[in-house]
Design a protein around this motif. Structure first.
Motif, PDB file in Angstrom:
ATOM      1  N   VAL A 168      11.851  -8.334  -9.657  1.00 34.24           N
ATOM      2  CA  VAL A 168      11.585  -9.535  -9.091  1.00 34.24           C
ATOM      3  C   VAL A 168      10.742 -10.414 -10.110  1.00 34.24           C
ATOM      4  N   LEU A 169       9.887  -9.945 -10.985  1.00 40.33           N
ATOM      5  CA  LEU A 169       8.918 -10.664 -11.742  1.00 40.33           C
ATOM      6  C   LEU A 169       8.366  -9.792 -12.779  1.00 40.33           C
ATOM      7  N   ARG A 170       8.449 -10.319 -14.012  1.00 39.71           N
ATOM      8  CA  ARG A 170       7.465  -9.705 -15.203  1.00 39.71           C
ATOM      9  C   ARG A 170       6.301 -10.680 -15.324  1.00 39.71           C
ATOM     10  N   PHE A 171       5.257 -10.356 -15.429  1.00 42.91           N
ATOM     11  CA  PHE A 171       3.978 -11.202 -15.756  1.00 42.91           C
ATOM     12  C   PHE A 171       3.076 -10.619 -16.823  1.00 42.91           C
ATOM     13  N   ILE A 172       2.930 -11.463 -17.721  1.00 40.67           N
ATOM     14  CA  ILE A 172       2.216 -11.073 -19.203  1.00 40.67           C
ATOM     15  C   ILE A 172       0.829 -11.682 -19.163  1.00 40.67           C
ATOM     16  N   PRO A 173      -0.153 -11.287 -18.678  1.00 39.91           N
ATOM     17  CA  PRO A 173      -1.246 -12.073 -18.684  1.00 39.91           C
ATOM     18  C   PRO A 173      -2.327 -12.012 -19.759  1.00 39.91           C
ATOM     19  N   THR A 174      -1.652 -12.729 -20.954  1.00 41.57           N
ATOM     20  CA  THR A 174      -2.226 -12.262 -22.191  1.00 41.57           C
ATOM     21  C   THR A 174      -3.770 -12.991 -22.322  1.00 41.57           C
ATOM     22  N   HIS A 175      -4.004 -14.193 -21.741  1.00 42.91           N
ATOM     23  CA  HIS A 175      -5.352 -14.667 -21.871  1.00 42.91           C
ATOM     24  C   HIS A 175      -5.513 -15.151 -20.359  1.00 42.91           C
ATOM     25  N   ALA A 176      -4.775 -14.599 -19.400  1.00 40.24           N
ATOM     26  CA  ALA A 176      -5.187 -15.032 -17.801  1.00 40.24           C
ATOM     27  C   ALA A 176      -5.739 -13.874 -17.160  1.00 40.24           C
ATOM     28  N   SER A 177      -6.256 -14.158 -15.780  1.00 36.78           N
ATOM     29  CA  SER A 177      -6.544 -13.170 -15.128  1.00 36.78           C
ATOM     30  C   SER A 177      -5.252 -12.396 -14.477  1.00 36.78           C
ATOM     31  N   PRO A 178      -5.328 -11.004 -14.071  1.00 35.06           N
ATOM     32  CA  PRO A 178      -4.226 -10.337 -13.768  1.00 35.06           C
ATOM     33  C   PRO A 178      -4.084 -10.589 -12.198  1.00 35.06           C
ATOM     34  N   PHE A 179      -3.568 -11.923 -11.982  1.00 38.25           N
ATOM     35  CA  PHE A 179      -3.623 -12.511 -10.572  1.00 38.25           C
ATOM     36  C   PHE A 179      -2.391 -13.346 -10.521  1.00 38.25           C
ATOM     37  N   ILE A 180      -1.388 -13.122  -9.754  1.00 35.92           N
ATOM     38  CA  ILE A 180      -0.070 -14.078  -9.565  1.00 35.92           C
ATOM     39  C   ILE A 180       0.186 -14.191  -7.855  1.00 35.92           C
ATOM     40  N   GLY A 181       0.572 -15.524  -7.840  1.00 34.66           N
ATOM     41  CA  GLY A 181       1.059 -15.685  -6.393  1.00 34.66           C
ATOM     42  C   GLY A 181       2.421 -16.120  -6.515  1.00 34.66           C
ATOM     43  N   PHE A 182       3.398 -15.861  -5.698  1.00 33.07           N
ATOM     44  CA  PHE A 182       4.641 -16.361  -5.921  1.00 33.07           C
ATOM     45  C   PHE A 182       5.506 -16.238  -4.198  1.00 33.07           C
ATOM     46  N   ARG A 183       6.629 -16.544  -4.313  1.00 36.03           N
ATOM     47  CA  ARG A 183       7.471 -16.447  -3.121  1.00 36.03           C
ATOM     48  C   ARG A 183       8.757 -15.644  -3.775  1.00 36.03           C
ATOM     49  N   LEU A 184       9.397 -14.800  -2.835  1.00 37.76           N
ATOM     50  CA  LEU A 184      10.402 -13.971  -3.148  1.00 37.76           C
ATOM     51  C   LEU A 184      11.679 -14.086  -1.945  1.00 37.76           C
ATOM     52  N   LYS A 185      12.942 -13.540  -2.371  1.00 41.40           N
ATOM     53  CA  LYS A 185      13.992 -13.513  -1.373  1.00 41.40           C
ATOM     54  C   LYS A 185      13.969 -12.054  -1.236  1.00 41.40           C
ATOM     55  N   LEU A 186      14.115 -11.473   0.129  1.00 42.72           N
ATOM     56  CA  LEU A 186      14.290 -10.185   0.384  1.00 42.72           C
ATOM     57  C   LEU A 186      15.608 -10.180   1.375  1.00 42.72           C
ATOM     58  N   GLN A 187      16.408  -9.025   1.098  1.00 46.54           N
ATOM     59  CA  GLN A 187      17.672  -8.708   1.779  1.00 46.54           C
ATOM     60  C   GLN A 187      17.281  -8.081   2.934  1.00 46.54           C
ATOM     61  N   GLN A 188      16.286  -7.223   2.990  1.00 47.89           N
ATOM     62  CA  GLN A 188      16.159  -6.229   4.234  1.00 47.89           C
ATOM     63  C   GLN A 188      14.536  -5.745   4.018  1.00 47.89           C
ATOM     64  N   ALA A 189      14.317  -4.907   4.967  1.00 42.04           N
ATOM     65  CA  ALA A 189      12.740  -4.509   5.113  1.00 42.04           C
ATOM     66  C   ALA A 189      12.848  -3.621   3.681  1.00 42.04           C
ATOM     67  N   THR A 190      11.714  -3.418   3.188  1.00 40.73           N
ATOM     68  CA  THR A 190      11.672  -3.191   1.895  1.00 40.73           C
ATOM     69  C   THR A 190      10.113  -3.049   1.388  1.00 40.73           C
ATOM     70  N   PRO A 191       9.816  -1.932   0.501  1.00 44.18           N
ATOM     71  CA  PRO A 191       8.455  -1.967  -0.127  1.00 44.18           C
ATOM     72  C   PRO A 191       8.534  -2.909  -1.265  1.00 44.18           C
ATOM     73  N   VAL A 192       7.664  -3.662  -1.528  1.00 41.79           N
ATOM     74  CA  VAL A 192       7.122  -4.618  -2.563  1.00 41.79           C
ATOM     75  C   VAL A 192       6.221  -4.133  -3.416  1.00 41.79           C
ATOM     76  N   ARG A 193       6.564  -3.844  -4.573  1.00 37.98           N
ATOM     77  CA  ARG A 193       5.471  -3.072  -5.626  1.00 37.98           C
ATOM     78  C   ARG A 193       5.092  -3.809  -6.953  1.00 37.98           C
ATOM     79  N   ALA A 194       3.999  -3.810  -7.387  1.00 36.13           N
ATOM     80  CA  ALA A 194       3.398  -4.145  -8.647  1.00 36.13           C
ATOM     81  C   ALA A 194       3.164  -2.947  -9.344  1.00 36.13           C
ATOM     82  N   ALA A 195       3.613  -2.996 -10.780  1.00 31.88           N
ATOM     83  CA  ALA A 195       3.383  -1.943 -11.495  1.00 31.88           C
ATOM     84  C   ALA A 195       2.767  -2.354 -12.800  1.00 31.88           C
TER      85      ALA A 195
END
Length: 254
Positions: A96-123
């Motif tokens: 879905v998204l790669r976020f590199i918070p070089t000098h930002a807080s580790p915080f991100i809000g967004f919207r995504l498309k889902l094809q079916q029920a699923t876990p959404v994970r952040a690693a």
């Protein structure tokens, strides 16, 4: 007959080999997804992985609109963060998204498309490995295989690349919100090739990088991103590119 027996033995051994190629054994999945091992092998296998309560994924239990599912990722207390990778196990395009918070807080809000029920994970990648959090989201489906509203109305070309945004003070930090007008086509709709934003960079006026986003196909049409940076009264510059080589630029200020 001896040759045939030897050939059959090789066929029996082949399915066993992939489990011997793991760099690190995958931990048990608290969300009990049958796709966890696949996600682990695709994205996380080269580093140690732990499920970590400090990685918070906030999302509705059930998606009202499978083409615009709101998600917030916030990471608490972890330091030396190199990148945050967001993925959805059961999406046909899981990354879905790669976020590199070089000098930002580790915080991100967004919207995504889902094809079916699923876990959404952040690693979250740190020098010690991946720290993973996630939630299940129930979804009626179809979000990745339907055309965008701009495609349906044939208006996307007139708005392509337009940027809106603002900055404001929030709890001793500067919070920002940006919207980039783009159809974010997944390539899974007949007759519409893949076409999406692939890099967004926010910098200070002096060129210092604040954060970098790499959106993938499941990010919603005309994407909106919310982020946090240290208090900053200077102008923030935005630059973005898409998969067709188009470039977009803009500025944000309080």
């Amino acid at each position: 007959m001896r040759i045939r027996r030897g050939f059959n033995l090789l066929l029996l051994l082949i399915p066993i080999l992939p489990t011997q190629l793991w760099a690190n054994p995958p931990p048990d999945d608290p969300l009990k997804s049958v796709q966890w091992i696949t996600m682990y092998n695709l994205f996380l296998n080269k580093k140690p992985v732990v499920f970590d309560s400090r990685v918070n994924v906030i999302a509705p239990e059930s998606a009202e609109d499978s083409m615009h599912v709101p998600v917030v990722v916030r990471v608490n207390e972890l330091t030396d963060i190199q990148e945050i990778l967001i993925f959805a196990d059961f999406n046909p395009l899981p990354k879905v998204l790669r976020f590199i918070p070089t000098h930002a807080s580790p915080f991100i809000g967004f919207r995504l498309k889902l094809q079916q029920a699923t876990p959404v994970r952040a690693a979250v990648l740190t020098p010690t490995g991946w720290h993973v959090g996630g939630v299940w989201i129930d979804a009626a489906g179809g979000g990745c295989t339907l055309p965008s509203a701009g495609r349906t109305a044939n208006t996307w070309e007139s708005t392509l690349g337009k940027i809106r945004g603002r900055l404001w003070t929030h709890e001793n930090t500067t919070r920002g919100k940006i919207q980039l007008m783009h159809p974010m086509d997944t390539g899974l709709v007949k007759g519409i090739p893949v076409f999406h934003l692939e890099k967004i960079l926010l910098t200070q006026a002096d060129g210092q990088i604040l954060l970098q986003l790499e959106p993938f196909e499941p990010i919603s049409e005309n994407p909106i991103f919310t982020f946090e940076i240290p208090n900053n009264d200077t102008i923030i510059k935005l630059s973005a590119t898409d998969t067709n080589g188009n470039s977009f630029t803009g500025e944000l200020q309080k």
